[in-house]
Design a protein around this motif. Sequence first.
Motif, PDB file in Angstrom:
ATOM      1  N   ALA A  54       0.860  -1.187   0.000  1.00 38.45           N
ATOM      2  CA  ALA A  54       0.000   0.000   0.000  1.00 38.45           C
ATOM      3  C   ALA A  54       0.895   1.236   0.000  1.00 38.45           C
ATOM      4  N   CYS A  55       0.273   2.405  -0.029  1.00 43.16           N
ATOM      5  CA  CYS A  55       1.023   3.662   0.032  1.00 43.16           C
ATOM      6  C   CYS A  55       0.521   4.501   1.209  1.00 43.16           C
ATOM      7  N   GLY A  56       1.417   5.285   1.753  1.00 38.78           N
ATOM      8  CA  GLY A  56       1.045   6.315   2.730  1.00 38.78           C
ATOM      9  C   GLY A  56       0.300   5.749   3.919  1.00 38.78           C
ATOM     10  N   THR A  57      -0.781   6.408   4.269  1.00 39.62           N
ATOM     11  CA  THR A  57      -1.582   6.005   5.421  1.00 39.62           C
ATOM     12  C   THR A  57      -2.004   4.543   5.322  1.00 39.62           C
ATOM     13  N   ALA A  58      -2.381   4.109   4.130  1.00 35.70           N
ATOM     14  CA  ALA A  58      -2.827   2.722   3.958  1.00 35.70           C
ATOM     15  C   ALA A  58      -1.689   1.741   4.255  1.00 35.70           C
ATOM     16  N   SER A  59      -0.436   2.181   4.026  1.00 31.25           N
ATOM     17  CA  SER A  59       0.683   1.271   4.313  1.00 31.25           C
ATOM     18  C   SER A  59       0.835   1.048   5.823  1.00 31.25           C
ATOM     19  N   TYR A  60       0.425   2.029   6.622  1.00 30.43           N
ATOM     20  CA  TYR A  60       0.495   1.829   8.078  1.00 30.43           C
ATOM     21  C   TYR A  60      -0.547   0.812   8.549  1.00 30.43           C
ATOM     22  N   VAL A  61      -1.645   0.717   7.822  1.00 28.51           N
ATOM     23  CA  VAL A  61      -2.615  -0.353   8.113  1.00 28.51           C
ATOM     24  C   VAL A  61      -1.933  -1.699   7.881  1.00 28.51           C
ATOM     25  N   GLY A  62      -1.112  -1.756   6.840  1.00 27.44           N
ATOM     26  CA  GLY A  62      -0.364  -2.979   6.571  1.00 27.44           C
ATOM     27  C   GLY A  62       0.584  -3.315   7.716  1.00 27.44           C
ATOM     28  N   LEU A  63       1.288  -2.307   8.211  1.00 26.90           N
ATOM     29  CA  LEU A  63       2.248  -2.567   9.298  1.00 26.90           C
ATOM     30  C   LEU A  63       1.536  -3.003  10.579  1.00 26.90           C
ATOM     31  N   ILE A  64       0.391  -2.411  10.860  1.00 22.91           N
ATOM     32  CA  ILE A  64      -0.380  -2.837  12.037  1.00 22.91           C
ATOM     33  C   ILE A  64      -0.914  -4.246  11.788  1.00 22.91           C
ATOM     34  N   GLY A  65      -1.332  -4.497  10.554  1.00 22.46           N
ATOM     35  CA  GLY A  65      -1.820  -5.832  10.189  1.00 22.46           C
ATOM     36  C   GLY A  65      -0.760  -6.899  10.390  1.00 22.46           C
ATOM     37  N   LYS A  66       0.484  -6.543  10.140  1.00 22.44           N
ATOM     38  CA  LYS A  66       1.581  -7.498  10.362  1.00 22.44           C
ATOM     39  C   LYS A  66       1.621  -7.944  11.828  1.00 22.44           C
ATOM     40  N   TYR A  67       1.504  -6.982  12.736  1.00 24.93           N
ATOM     41  CA  TYR A  67       1.483  -7.356  14.159  1.00 24.93           C
ATOM     42  C   TYR A  67       0.323  -8.302  14.446  1.00 24.93           C
ATOM     43  N   TRP A  68      -0.851  -7.974  13.910  1.00 25.92           N
ATOM     44  CA  TRP A  68      -2.047  -8.756  14.227  1.00 25.92           C
ATOM     45  C   TRP A  68      -2.005 -10.145  13.581  1.00 25.92           C
ATOM     46  N   ILE A  69      -1.659 -10.198  12.302  1.00 30.09           N
ATOM     47  CA  ILE A  69      -1.699 -11.494  11.609  1.00 30.09           C
ATOM     48  C   ILE A  69      -0.624 -12.424  12.166  1.00 30.09           C
ATOM     49  N   GLU A  70       0.564 -11.882  12.424  1.00 23.45           N
ATOM     50  CA  GLU A  70       1.617 -12.752  12.975  1.00 23.45           C
ATOM     51  C   GLU A  70       1.248 -13.224  14.377  1.00 23.45           C
ATOM     52  N   ARG A  71       0.688 -12.318  15.154  1.00 27.65           N
ATOM     53  CA  ARG A  71       0.350 -12.640  16.536  1.00 27.65           C
ATOM     54  C   ARG A  71      -0.769 -13.686  16.624  1.00 27.65           C
ATOM     55  N   PHE A  72      -1.830 -13.469  15.859  1.00 29.34           N
ATOM     56  CA  PHE A  72      -3.001 -14.341  16.000  1.00 29.34           C
ATOM     57  C   PHE A  72      -2.946 -15.561  15.089  1.00 29.34           C
ATOM     58  N   ALA A  73      -2.504 -15.348  13.841  1.00 30.85           N
ATOM     59  CA  ALA A  73      -2.578 -16.442  12.856  1.00 30.85           C
ATOM     60  C   ALA A  73      -1.222 -17.119  12.661  1.00 30.85           C
ATOM     61  N   ARG A  74      -0.151 -16.555  13.231  1.00 29.05           N
ATOM     62  CA  ARG A  74       1.203 -17.120  13.131  1.00 29.05           C
ATOM     63  C   ARG A  74       1.619 -17.356  11.675  1.00 29.05           C
ATOM     64  N   ILE A  75       1.223 -16.444  10.797  1.00 30.52           N
ATOM     65  CA  ILE A  75       1.649 -16.498   9.388  1.00 30.52           C
ATOM     66  C   ILE A  75       2.650 -15.359   9.194  1.00 30.52           C
ATOM     67  N   PRO A  76       3.821 -15.641   8.603  1.00 34.21           N
ATOM     68  CA  PRO A  76       4.774 -14.551   8.379  1.00 34.21           C
ATOM     69  C   PRO A  76       4.205 -13.502   7.412  1.00 34.21           C
ATOM     70  N   VAL A  77       4.413 -12.252   7.754  1.00 35.02           N
ATOM     71  CA  VAL A  77       3.863 -11.157   6.955  1.00 35.02           C
ATOM     72  C   VAL A  77       4.984 -10.202   6.582  1.00 35.02           C
ATOM     73  N   GLU A  78       5.040  -9.828   5.324  1.00 35.36           N
ATOM     74  CA  GLU A  78       5.907  -8.702   4.980  1.00 35.36           C
ATOM     75  C   GLU A  78       5.065  -7.572   4.436  1.00 35.36           C
ATOM     76  N   VAL A  79       5.554  -6.367   4.652  1.00 36.08           N
ATOM     77  CA  VAL A  79       4.813  -5.176   4.256  1.00 36.08           C
ATOM     78  C   VAL A  79       5.744  -4.320   3.420  1.00 36.08           C
ATOM     79  N   ASP A  80       5.234  -3.816   2.331  1.00 34.92           N
ATOM     80  CA  ASP A  80       6.052  -2.960   1.480  1.00 34.92           C
ATOM     81  C   ASP A  80       5.255  -1.738   1.063  1.00 34.92           C
ATOM     82  N   VAL A  81       5.953  -0.626   0.890  1.00 36.72           N
ATOM     83  CA  VAL A  81       5.292   0.479   0.204  1.00 36.72           C
ATOM     84  C   VAL A  81       5.279   0.117  -1.281  1.00 36.72           C
ATOM     85  N   ALA A  82       4.177   0.469  -1.926  1.00 36.43           N
ATOM     86  CA  ALA A  82       3.944  -0.028  -3.285  1.00 36.43           C
ATOM     87  C   ALA A  82       4.995   0.450  -4.265  1.00 36.43           C
ATOM     88  N   SER A  83       5.544   1.629  -4.041  1.00 32.62           N
ATOM     89  CA  SER A  83       6.524   2.164  -4.992  1.00 32.62           C
ATOM     90  C   SER A  83       7.841   1.396  -4.948  1.00 32.62           C
TER      91      SER A  83
END
Length: 364
Positions: A54-83
């Motif tokens: 994602a970009c900008g503000t939406a990319s921070y949703v991705g970073l927060i999502g990484k904490y949540w998905i890794e914590r609850f679902a134990r699936i590795p998550v990577e987050v990138d800015v789209a550019s």
Amino acid sequence: DKGNYRHFMLKEIHEQPIVVAQTLGSYLRAVEEQVALPAMDADLSRISRVVIVACGTASYVGLIGKYWIERFARIPVEVDVASEFRYRDPVLDPSMLGIVVSQSGETADTLAALRHMKSAGLTTAGIVNVPSSSMAREVDLLLPTHAGPEIGVASTKAFTCQLAVMASLATMLARLRGLLSAADEAEIVRHLGEAPAAINAALAHDADIEAIGRRIMGARDVLYLGRGADYPLAMEGALKLKEISYIHAEGYAAGEMKHGPIALIDEHVPLIVIAPSGPWFEKTISNMHEAAARGAQVILISDARGIADAGEGPIATIEMPEVHPLIAPIVYSVPVQLLAYHVAVAKGTDVDQPRNLAKSVTVE
Ligand code: F6R
């Protein structure tokens, strides 16, 4: 139509209890106390990894999502800015789930990233606000936000709705992996269901936040600190302040401060500390004390218990309702948005149409 509000941004901030409730309404089954996602063909129980772009503000949703998905679902998550995503030639394979997050659904870099994921054979999901957009049409699994049209260039209600969807998705992935008992899921659903009322309680502090905004409006630089899932929110606060008030701001992981940015601290630098009581509280507060000892003008955003436990140091506090750590990033978005808003209004900038920015960035 701005209704009785002075700016679209303020109106949209105040719409959050309703639009977050609307969004959660389509992902939570209150009676069954379960999350529910739209039907899809792909089997999400088998994904090996998640990549969020994602970009900008939406990319921070991705970073927060990484904490949540890794914590609850134990699936590795990577987050990138789209550019950056496509050009670093990411390692992708069809066992992965690719997620894009976008208010407009048209951001050029994010759309190109989505197409790149699809060409690599990934299953794709999109957390998108505009249902008729390119991304909404092209993803395998559309996870709509129901924020309604967002007019203010600075994203506010779209962000909290995206977080609501991300939390629901993390919960679903955890269940599909067999990592969540029915009782645990019911508890998460209850906490998510409390978010709209907690956002409302946060909005009630508008006047205190306005007063703090006037105190910091003359600053040249502002630092934001957070830890865990509240760390990306520190970056979101800094971005919001930069884009509408033109004050230089940075968001840092609280523990990183002493690895560099602490050198910036003096009595002219406001330091916004996002520290709900919870698992990361003590550590963040000790970082806060380090900064206060060097003269930083600390503004602590916490709940009543946290403010009491933090003791001396802050020059001002913003009291939030006490909430579960899962919904803290959603609720603490409100003071962060209002602070940026009031600083901008006090400075007299064009809040809804900040210079050099476009609502939807459709070129790379
Ligand atoms: C910040 C802001 C931008 C957008 C970014 C992505 O307030 O509005 O950072 O979040 O341009 O836009 P969408 O979500 O439309 O892809």
